[in-house]
Design an enzyme around this catalytic site. Structure first.
Site, short mmCIF file in Angstrom:
data_model
loop_
_atom_site.label_atom_id
_atom_site.label_comp_id
_atom_site.label_asym_id
_atom_site.label_seq_id
_atom_site.Cartn_x
_atom_site.Cartn_y
_atom_site.Cartn_z
N CYS A 1 0.82 -1.22 0.00
CA CYS A 1 0.00 0.00 0.00
C CYS A 1 0.85 1.26 0.00
CB CYS A 1 -0.94 0.00 1.20
SG CYS A 1 -2.08 -1.38 1.16
N HIS B 1 -2.41 6.70 4.81
CA HIS B 1 -3.05 5.56 4.12
C HIS B 1 -4.32 5.19 4.90
CE1 HIS B 1 -3.89 1.85 2.27
NE2 HIS B 1 -3.38 1.07 3.22
N ASN C 1 -10.33 0.75 2.22
CA ASN C 1 -8.90 0.68 1.94
C ASN C 1 -8.70 0.39 0.45
OD1 ASN C 1 -6.22 0.01 1.66
ND2 ASN C 1 -6.12 -1.31 3.46
O1 UT7 Z 1 -3.44 -1.70 3.91
C1 UT7 Z 1 -2.91 -2.45 4.95
C2 UT7 Z 1 -3.64 -3.72 5.10
N1 UT7 Z 1 -4.48 -3.97 6.21
C3 UT7 Z 1 -4.53 -3.42 7.44
O2 UT7 Z 1 -3.88 -2.48 7.72
C4 UT7 Z 1 -5.41 -4.00 8.47
C5 UT7 Z 1 -4.92 -3.75 9.86
N2 UT7 Z 1 -5.73 -4.42 10.84
C6 UT7 Z 1 -6.98 -4.04 11.16
O3 UT7 Z 1 -7.48 -3.06 10.61
C7 UT7 Z 1 -7.74 -4.80 12.23
O4 UT7 Z 1 -6.87 -5.72 12.84
C8 UT7 Z 1 -8.99 -5.54 11.68
C9 UT7 Z 1 -10.05 -4.55 11.28
C10 UT7 Z 1 -8.60 -6.40 10.47
C11 UT7 Z 1 -9.58 -6.44 12.75
O5 UT7 Z 1 -9.88 -5.67 13.92
P1 UT7 Z 1 -9.46 -6.22 15.36
O6 UT7 Z 1 -9.96 -5.26 16.32
O7 UT7 Z 1 -7.98 -6.48 15.30
O8 UT7 Z 1 -10.31 -7.54 15.47
P2 UT7 Z 1 -9.82 -9.05 15.64
O9 UT7 Z 1 -9.12 -9.53 14.42
O10 UT7 Z 1 -9.14 -9.18 16.95
O11 UT7 Z 1 -11.20 -9.79 15.74
C12 UT7 Z 1 -12.08 -9.61 16.87
C13 UT7 Z 1 -13.29 -10.47 16.66
C14 UT7 Z 1 -12.96 -11.92 16.30
O12 UT7 Z 1 -13.92 -12.76 16.92
P3 UT7 Z 1 -13.55 -13.50 18.31
O13 UT7 Z 1 -12.36 -14.36 18.00
O14 UT7 Z 1 -13.26 -12.41 19.29
O15 UT7 Z 1 -14.80 -14.24 18.59
C15 UT7 Z 1 -13.17 -11.98 14.80
O16 UT7 Z 1 -13.53 -13.26 14.34
O17 UT7 Z 1 -14.06 -9.98 15.57
C16 UT7 Z 1 -14.33 -11.02 14.65
N3 UT7 Z 1 -14.43 -10.45 13.32
C17 UT7 Z 1 -15.59 -9.95 12.84
N4 UT7 Z 1 -16.82 -9.87 13.37
C18 UT7 Z 1 -17.79 -9.29 12.63
C19 UT7 Z 1 -13.48 -10.29 12.40
N5 UT7 Z 1 -13.98 -9.69 11.30
C20 UT7 Z 1 -15.29 -9.48 11.56
C21 UT7 Z 1 -16.34 -8.90 10.82
N6 UT7 Z 1 -17.56 -8.83 11.38
N7 UT7 Z 1 -16.17 -8.39 9.57
#
Ligand code: UT7
Length: 337
Positions: free
Chosen positions: A124, A264, A294
């Site tokens: 990115c 970004h 994004n």
């Molecule tokens: O351009 C660069 C590329 N990408 C990035 O920069 C992404 C950087 N990371 C992020 O933006 C965040 O880490 C995310 C948005 C991807 C995830 O947010 P998070 O606060 O880190 O959530 P998590 O991965 O810890 O997930 C928390 C919970 C999980 O459930 P459990 O295990 O707590 O039951 C996930 O399964 O949220 C769940 N989850 C969702 N729930 C509803 C993950 N995606 C979703 C979703 N809807 N879309």
């Protein structure tokens, strides 16, 4: 290597941004629409990422068609024609096809003359890498008029059943026309970085030389984008803050002298944490993630174009552009408008 510092008032790489342009596909996909086929909700996506909707390219569109539209808008505003371009750098992660890349398709569609064109792949952060390369080539006398473009269609590479990735991305393109300059405007500082120990955080494993496409790779879903979101999140803020401080230092400027920060657009929480760490007032920070999500390499030039078209950027202002992503490539470019 310790970088050469800009003397106060003198750009490291003198240039003028004479036109900006962007393009977003017509089709929008809202969080509520996603929740109709995924175990997710508008509330989760909004509070965890800041995204409300994203644009998705239609089956007839490809990254080149988006890039051409963004480039045409930028060229029109620069009062330039495609034949005037002697350099086209296209930042993109997933090329139009393995051979050739996206740049030749855009050069053909634009009707570019005999100038040089190439793709730049740096996650990115690709647009910032391409911007710095074009700036250096202008400065070195290797080109006089350049077009730098970010175009990305990650909607074609996400697994639409994986709620942890597909909700985050949108498609789009953004472009800038750069012309050789002699005045005070240009690139004042550049800090391009990478931490290759983190290359596993974001990848598409199959379809390249390492793991060529086969029925097994398709069955295993290895052609989809895979991401360790938490790892990227943790790394992102530190990387962008460090690069921004380094680029400002090279520019002999302080954080207080930044008029606009264009980060970004990966996650609103990442942007907020960065802004808090750098202590930049919210009013100076450009955010459009709620509408575009994004868009990877296109995210900074789209946000820049919206700012410019909104009449908000004045001559002499200092812009800090910062990004991170796959690789893990990251960096900051400081521009004086
Ligand atoms: O351009 C660069 C590329 N990408 C990035 O920069 C992404 C950087 N990371 C992020 O933006 C965040 O880490 C995310 C948005 C991807 C995830 O947010 P998070 O606060 O880190 O959530 P998590 O991965 O810890 O997930 C928390 C919970 C999980 O459930 P459990 O295990 O707590 O039951 C996930 O399964 O949220 C769940 N989850 C969702 N729930 C509803 C993950 N995606 C979703 C979703 N809807 N879309």
């Amino acid at each position: 290597m310790s970088p050469r510092r800009s003397e106060k008032g003198k750009p490291l790489l003198p240039l003028k941004v004479t036109g900006t342009g962007s393009f977003l596909p017509e089709k929008r996909l809202t969080n509520d629409e996603l929740a109709q086929f995924l175990d997710t909700s508008d509330e989760w996506i909004r509070t965890r990422t800041g995204i409300r909707t994203r644009h998705i390219l239609s089956p007839e569109e490809i990254p080149a068609t988006m890039g051409i539209r963004a480039a045409q808008r930028a060229l029109t505003r620069a009062k330039r024609s495609p034949e005037d371009l002697d350099l086209l750098l296209v930042a993109t992660n997933v090329p139009e096809e393995p051979i050739p890349g996206t740049a030749p398709h855009i050069a053909l569609g634009l009707g570019m003359g005999k100038g040089a064109f190439a793709d730049v792949s740096a996650g990115c952060a690709g647009f910032l890498y391409a911007l710095a390369m074009a700036g250096a080539m202008l400065h070195a006398g290797m080109a006089e008029t350049a077009l730098v473009l970010g175009t990305e269609a990650l909607s074609r590479f996400v697994n639409w059943q994986d709620r942890a990735t597909c909700v985050l991305f949108g498609d789009g393109a953004g472009a800038v026309v750069l012309e050789k300059g002699q005045g005070a405007s240009g690139i004042l500082g550049v800090a391009l970085r990478g931490d290759a120990t983190k290359l596993g955080l974001l990848r598409i494993e199959a379809g390249g030389v390492r793991l060529p496409a086969s029925s097994e790779t398709v069955r295993a879903g290895k052609h989809f984008l895979q991401m360790e979101g938490k790892g990227l999140f943790r790394a992102a803020v530190g990387m962008m803050a460090e690069a921004t401080r380094a680029a400002l230092n090279q520019a002999s400027l302080s954080l207080a002298e930044v008029d606009w920060l264009i980060p970004h657009q990966a996650n609103l929480r990442i942007i907020e944490a960065l802004v808090k760490r750098l202590r930049i007032p919210e009013g100076k920070v450009v955010v459009n993630i709620d509408r575009v999500a994004n868009t990877s390499t296109a995210s900074i030039p789209i946000a820049l174009d919206e700012l410019v078209q909104g009449g908000k950027v004045e001559s002499g202002q200092i812009l800090a552009l910062t990004a991170f992503g796959a690789g893990a490539c990251y960096g900051t470019v400081i521009l004086r408008w």
